[in-house]
Design an enzyme around this catalytic site. Sequence first.
Site, PDB file in Angstrom:
ATOM      1  CE  LYS A 130      -4.425   1.051   0.064  1.00 57.36           C
ATOM      2  NZ  LYS A 130      -5.557   0.298  -0.524  1.00 57.36           N
TER       3      LYS A 130
HETATM    4  P1  NAD Z   1     -13.589   7.777  -2.675  1.00 58.49           P
HETATM    5  O1  NAD Z   1     -12.648   8.850  -2.302  1.00 58.49           O
HETATM    6  O2  NAD Z   1     -13.991   7.631  -4.093  1.00 58.49           O
HETATM    7  O3  NAD Z   1     -14.942   7.917  -1.805  1.00 58.49           O
HETATM    8  C1  NAD Z   1     -14.940   8.076  -0.419  1.00 58.49           C
HETATM    9  C2  NAD Z   1     -16.352   8.495  -0.018  1.00 58.49           C
HETATM   10  O4  NAD Z   1     -16.459   8.515   1.400  1.00 58.49           O
HETATM   11  C3  NAD Z   1     -16.752   9.899  -0.506  1.00 58.49           C
HETATM   12  O5  NAD Z   1     -18.085   9.881  -0.940  1.00 58.49           O
HETATM   13  C4  NAD Z   1     -16.624  10.747   0.759  1.00 58.49           C
HETATM   14  O6  NAD Z   1     -17.457  11.896   0.735  1.00 58.49           O
HETATM   15  C5  NAD Z   1     -17.087   9.739   1.797  1.00 58.49           C
HETATM   16  N1  NAD Z   1     -16.699  10.074   3.172  1.00 58.49           N
HETATM   17  C6  NAD Z   1     -15.487  10.428   3.645  1.00 58.49           C
HETATM   18  N2  NAD Z   1     -15.565  10.684   4.963  1.00 58.49           N
HETATM   19  C7  NAD Z   1     -16.846  10.465   5.328  1.00 58.49           C
HETATM   20  C8  NAD Z   1     -17.557  10.569   6.556  1.00 58.49           C
HETATM   21  N3  NAD Z   1     -16.944  10.952   7.672  1.00 58.49           N
HETATM   22  N4  NAD Z   1     -18.885  10.274   6.562  1.00 58.49           N
HETATM   23  C9  NAD Z   1     -19.511   9.894   5.417  1.00 58.49           C
HETATM   24  N5  NAD Z   1     -18.896   9.785   4.241  1.00 58.49           N
HETATM   25  C10 NAD Z   1     -17.577  10.073   4.191  1.00 58.49           C
HETATM   26  O7  NAD Z   1     -12.934   6.397  -2.127  1.00 58.49           O
HETATM   27  P2  NAD Z   1     -13.287   4.927  -2.600  1.00 58.49           P
HETATM   28  O8  NAD Z   1     -12.298   4.514  -3.639  1.00 58.49           O
HETATM   29  O9  NAD Z   1     -14.736   4.786  -2.835  1.00 58.49           O
HETATM   30  O10 NAD Z   1     -12.871   4.109  -1.272  1.00 58.49           O
HETATM   31  C11 NAD Z   1     -13.761   4.017  -0.161  1.00 58.49           C
HETATM   32  C12 NAD Z   1     -13.241   2.935   0.776  1.00 58.49           C
HETATM   33  O11 NAD Z   1     -13.150   1.691   0.078  1.00 58.49           O
HETATM   34  C13 NAD Z   1     -11.836   3.177   1.358  1.00 58.49           C
HETATM   35  O12 NAD Z   1     -11.782   2.605   2.651  1.00 58.49           O
HETATM   36  C14 NAD Z   1     -10.938   2.392   0.415  1.00 58.49           C
HETATM   37  O13 NAD Z   1      -9.713   2.029   1.006  1.00 58.49           O
HETATM   38  C15 NAD Z   1     -11.823   1.181   0.170  1.00 58.49           C
HETATM   39  N6  NAD Z   1     -11.507   0.437  -1.028  1.00 58.49           N
HETATM   40  C16 NAD Z   1     -11.467   1.040  -2.257  1.00 58.49           C
HETATM   41  C17 NAD Z   1     -11.213   0.267  -3.376  1.00 58.49           C
HETATM   42  C18 NAD Z   1     -11.264   0.862  -4.754  1.00 58.49           C
HETATM   43  O14 NAD Z   1     -11.137   0.085  -5.728  1.00 58.49           O
HETATM   44  N7  NAD Z   1     -11.481   2.161  -4.923  1.00 58.49           N
HETATM   45  C19 NAD Z   1     -10.944  -1.102  -3.257  1.00 58.49           C
HETATM   46  C20 NAD Z   1     -10.990  -1.682  -1.984  1.00 58.49           C
HETATM   47  C21 NAD Z   1     -11.279  -0.901  -0.876  1.00 58.49           C
END
Ligand code: NAD
Length: 427
Positions: free
Chosen positions: A114
């Site tokens: 990571k």
């Molecule tokens: P992103 O940045 O696209 O979206 C994050 C979302 O969370 C946004 O809508 C933001 O407004 C919201 N958010 C942040 N803080 C918040 C709060 N306090 N209350 C409510 N909403 C809040 O990120 P993503 O790629 O969708 O990733 C989200 C999660 O999934 C992370 O934990 C990431 O590590 C995990 N993840 C992502 C992927 C991927 O392929 N993108 C894969 C596995 C895991």
Amino acid sequence: MKLSTAGNLEPFGPTYENAQKQFLKAADIMELDPNIGNLLLWPQRVLEVHFPVVMDDGRVEIFKGYRVHHNTAKGPAKGGIRYHPDTNLDEVASLAFWMTWKCAILNLPYGGGKGGVRVDVTKLSEKELERLSRRFFSEIQMMVGPQKDIPAPDVNTNAKIMAWYMDTYSMNVGYTALGVVTGKPVDLGGSEGRTEATGRGVSIITNEVCKVIDKDIKKTRIAIQGFGNVGSYTAKILNEDYGAKIVAIADISGGIYNEDGIDIKDLIAYRDSNKGLIKGYPKAKSIPAEEVLELDVDILIPAALENAITEKNAKNIKAKVIVEAANGPTTPEAEDILLNKGVLIVPDILANVGGVTVSYFEWVQDLQVFFWDIDEIRSRLTKMMVKAFNEVYKTKEKYNTDMRTAAYILSISRVASAVKQRGYYPM
Ligand code: NAD
């Protein structure tokens, strides 16, 4: 198994300590060889970099970033890079640790890695973002490569940034290396279906959970925290492909609720025209973001950041099932409260592996320079996720334990076997 303090090993912070607790619970139950256990508790390599970026006004700003390899016994490291002002080593090391177990749950030939940069992307111009991305990737180039470590998008990074990373690496080595990152644009060695993959995987897993608890997914009411890449695709696919009703959604700007179900396509269009935020969406009631976690729904899907469900709000959670789309959304203390209430928690290391699975497909396609169509991607993804879910569920029944511990038992046993067969070089 006792956590080893040999060599003054210190956890990086509370998130890493929580991750180790999850590991130790499983290690105890499966009676893991302590030599292997103590090795797997710690990351293999940690790189911390400070690097300059020339800002548009001519100032030079210094940024801090990390790349961590947790374990590479089963293959090159795999894991995303996030851009966030609060990113720190505790978070990045924990995410690398979880990547090892995610890859092993799918039996992918990868270890866990990571990376992250401490930066508020909203304060950067497009050119500054590009300069930061290219310089950071050059700084960590000693760690990455198609056979060493293959980064991917995470919070606040995307296909455009992956294209910059790929180009930067290719310029530095002198040839085009498609397989150095995944999550690239499709016409640049990316895979069909990568952008939606994590959300699709969460949806496939949610459907499988409904089968084992004997609930018709079309009759479920679901709340989702986070409406970024993962949250919005999860909502869209659950709604459009599986017929589930999404009644509440939160993002950083607030929460919304509609008892009749939110029109996800319409909300995505609204978000995209509203600086990426759902605040002010006119076809649902506004509620505080924290309330979305505590609503009376069948399934709760945290899809934002880690530590969203804590001992403070766990007792108020009414959902009977939690599917962890985000990484590390539930603290161990909250998990104890929820398990005591009989909540079924599908852990992150199983629920959100759709992204890394299609990343694996992308890497395989890049290495063989032969590309698959979307139907092939979706059908392979579904097959692998359903298999992983059933294997974890069987392990849960066998050990009479919770889903997270079962997922760890399964993945630890695979990585432990790889470590054991490779041996402790030099002997
Ligand atoms: P992103 O940045 O696209 O979206 C994050 C979302 O969370 C946004 O809508 C933001 O407004 C919201 N958010 C942040 N803080 C918040 C709060 N306090 N209350 C409510 N909403 C809040 O990120 P993503 O790629 O969708 O990733 C989200 C999660 O999934 C992370 O934990 C990431 O590590 C995990 N993840 C992502 C992927 C991927 O392929 N993108 C894969 C596995 C895991």
